[in-house]
Design a protein around this motif. Structure first.
Motif, short mmCIF file in Angstrom:
data_model
loop_
_atom_site.label_atom_id
_atom_site.label_comp_id
_atom_site.label_asym_id
_atom_site.label_seq_id
_atom_site.Cartn_x
_atom_site.Cartn_y
_atom_site.Cartn_z
N ARG A 27 0.83 -1.16 0.07
CA ARG A 27 0.04 -0.19 -0.32
C ARG A 27 1.36 1.08 0.21
N ARG A 28 2.00 1.24 0.76
CA ARG A 28 3.27 2.25 0.14
C ARG A 28 3.27 2.46 -0.77
N ASP A 29 3.35 1.11 -1.39
CA ASP A 29 4.36 1.74 -2.48
C ASP A 29 3.39 1.92 -4.04
N ILE A 30 2.26 1.57 -3.23
CA ILE A 30 0.92 1.74 -4.43
C ILE A 30 0.42 3.64 -4.18
N LEU A 31 1.00 3.82 -2.80
CA LEU A 31 0.65 5.35 -2.36
C LEU A 31 2.01 6.16 -2.82
N GLN A 32 3.05 6.14 -3.13
CA GLN A 32 4.24 6.32 -3.89
C GLN A 32 3.61 6.80 -4.81
N LEU A 33 3.54 5.41 -5.89
CA LEU A 33 3.43 5.69 -7.05
C LEU A 33 2.60 6.73 -7.43
N LEU A 34 1.33 6.86 -7.13
CA LEU A 34 0.15 7.46 -7.07
C LEU A 34 0.67 9.11 -6.86
N LEU A 35 1.66 9.76 -6.14
CA LEU A 35 2.31 10.86 -5.84
C LEU A 35 3.50 10.40 -6.65
N ARG A 36 4.12 10.11 -7.15
CA ARG A 36 4.62 10.43 -8.33
C ARG A 36 4.28 10.48 -9.38
N ARG A 37 3.07 9.92 -10.03
CA ARG A 37 1.93 10.15 -11.40
C ARG A 37 1.51 11.77 -10.78
N SER A 38 0.67 11.92 -9.60
CA SER A 38 -0.08 13.18 -9.51
C SER A 38 1.07 14.24 -9.77
N THR A 45 -4.27 7.10 -12.07
CA THR A 45 -3.29 6.08 -12.53
C THR A 45 -3.99 4.60 -12.86
N SER A 46 -4.36 3.89 -14.03
CA SER A 46 -4.78 3.29 -13.86
C SER A 46 -4.24 2.19 -13.09
N VAL A 47 -5.66 0.76 -12.67
CA VAL A 47 -5.29 -0.19 -12.26
C VAL A 47 -4.45 -1.20 -13.00
N THR A 48 -4.13 -1.07 -14.56
CA THR A 48 -2.99 -2.18 -15.57
C THR A 48 -2.05 -0.44 -14.92
N GLU A 49 -1.74 -0.12 -15.11
CA GLU A 49 -0.21 0.67 -14.76
C GLU A 49 0.34 0.14 -13.09
N ILE A 50 -0.72 0.15 -12.54
CA ILE A 50 0.64 -0.31 -10.41
C ILE A 50 0.47 -1.21 -11.69
N VAL A 51 -0.41 -2.07 -11.79
CA VAL A 51 0.28 -3.77 -11.63
C VAL A 51 1.64 -3.52 -12.49
N GLU A 53 4.12 -1.42 -13.23
CA GLU A 53 4.82 -0.48 -12.82
C GLU A 53 5.49 -1.21 -10.87
N LEU A 54 4.48 -2.19 -10.68
CA LEU A 54 4.79 -2.57 -8.97
C LEU A 54 5.10 -3.97 -9.11
N GLY A 55 4.49 -4.73 -10.23
CA GLY A 55 5.11 -5.85 -10.68
C GLY A 55 4.71 -6.69 -9.34
N VAL A 56 3.18 -6.37 -9.18
CA VAL A 56 2.37 -7.09 -8.04
C VAL A 56 1.17 -7.48 -9.32
N SER A 57 0.62 -9.08 -9.21
CA SER A 57 -1.36 -9.50 -9.23
C SER A 57 -1.97 -7.94 -9.51
N GLN A 58 -2.96 -8.16 -10.02
CA GLN A 58 -3.57 -7.43 -10.95
C GLN A 58 -5.08 -7.75 -9.30
N PRO A 59 -5.42 -8.89 -8.68
CA PRO A 59 -5.86 -9.08 -8.03
C PRO A 59 -5.22 -8.06 -6.32
N THR A 60 -3.96 -8.52 -6.52
CA THR A 60 -3.92 -7.87 -5.16
C THR A 60 -3.48 -6.32 -5.09
N VAL A 61 -3.59 -5.79 -5.71
CA VAL A 61 -3.21 -4.44 -6.25
C VAL A 61 -4.72 -4.08 -5.95
#
Length: 152
Positions: A27-38, A45-51, A53-61
């Motif tokens: 969750r911290r990684d997701i917040l960091q990514l969203l902050l950077r993208r903001s 940022t789409s779920v696909t972009e988060i998946v 960028e972070l290399g985490v599965s779509q269900p996990t994201v």
């Protein structure tokens, strides 16, 4: 609204939940990514972009985004079947406000500068904000210290 916990601790409502939410590394990684993208734009940022960028599965994201949404740390914008997520700083500001006195008490005038990747302020405004912020923190620390010495 403020909540007083056992032992006299005084926290803004919901803040303890925020600590639980941000305790998770993904969750911290997701917040960091969203902050950077903001800083690059506010379309979200789409779920696909988060998946991707972070290399985490779509269900996990998706699971972590649901937790972040429930904690009001992210907002979602729907566009057809796609969802775009953006960071919502409001709840984190409550945590920041709670932490500042600890930094002032620990560091006094030597409090470290924090480098946040946000949109830059014009030079004059940035300098004025820094001066006002340090003066306010210093004044609060001086008053708090004086009250402690006089036993109030």
């Amino acid at each position: 609204m403020r909540v007083v916990l056992v032992g006299g601790a005084d926290y803004p409502e919901g803040m303890t939940d925020i600590f639980d939410v941000i305790a998770d590394g993904t969750r911290r990684d997701i917040l960091q990514l969203l902050l950077r993208r903001s800083t690059e734009g506010d379309g979200g940022t789409s779920v696909t972009e988060i998946v991707s960028e972070l290399g985490v599965s779509q269900p996990t994201v998706s699971k972590h985004l649901r937790v972040l949404r429930e904690a009001e740390l992210v907002t979602v914008r729907e566009d057809g079947q796609r969802r775009f997520y953006s960071i919502a700083a409001g709840p984190l500001e409550a945590v920041d406000d709670w932490l500042v006195p600890f930094l002032v008490d620990a560091y006094g005038e030597q409090a470290p500068d924090v480098d946040l990747p946000m949109l830059p302020l014009p030079d004059g405004a940035a300098h004025a904000a820094e001066v006002v912020g340090r003066a306010a923190a210093s004044a609060k620390h001086a008053v708090t210290s004086a009250l402690r010495r006089f036993g109030s």
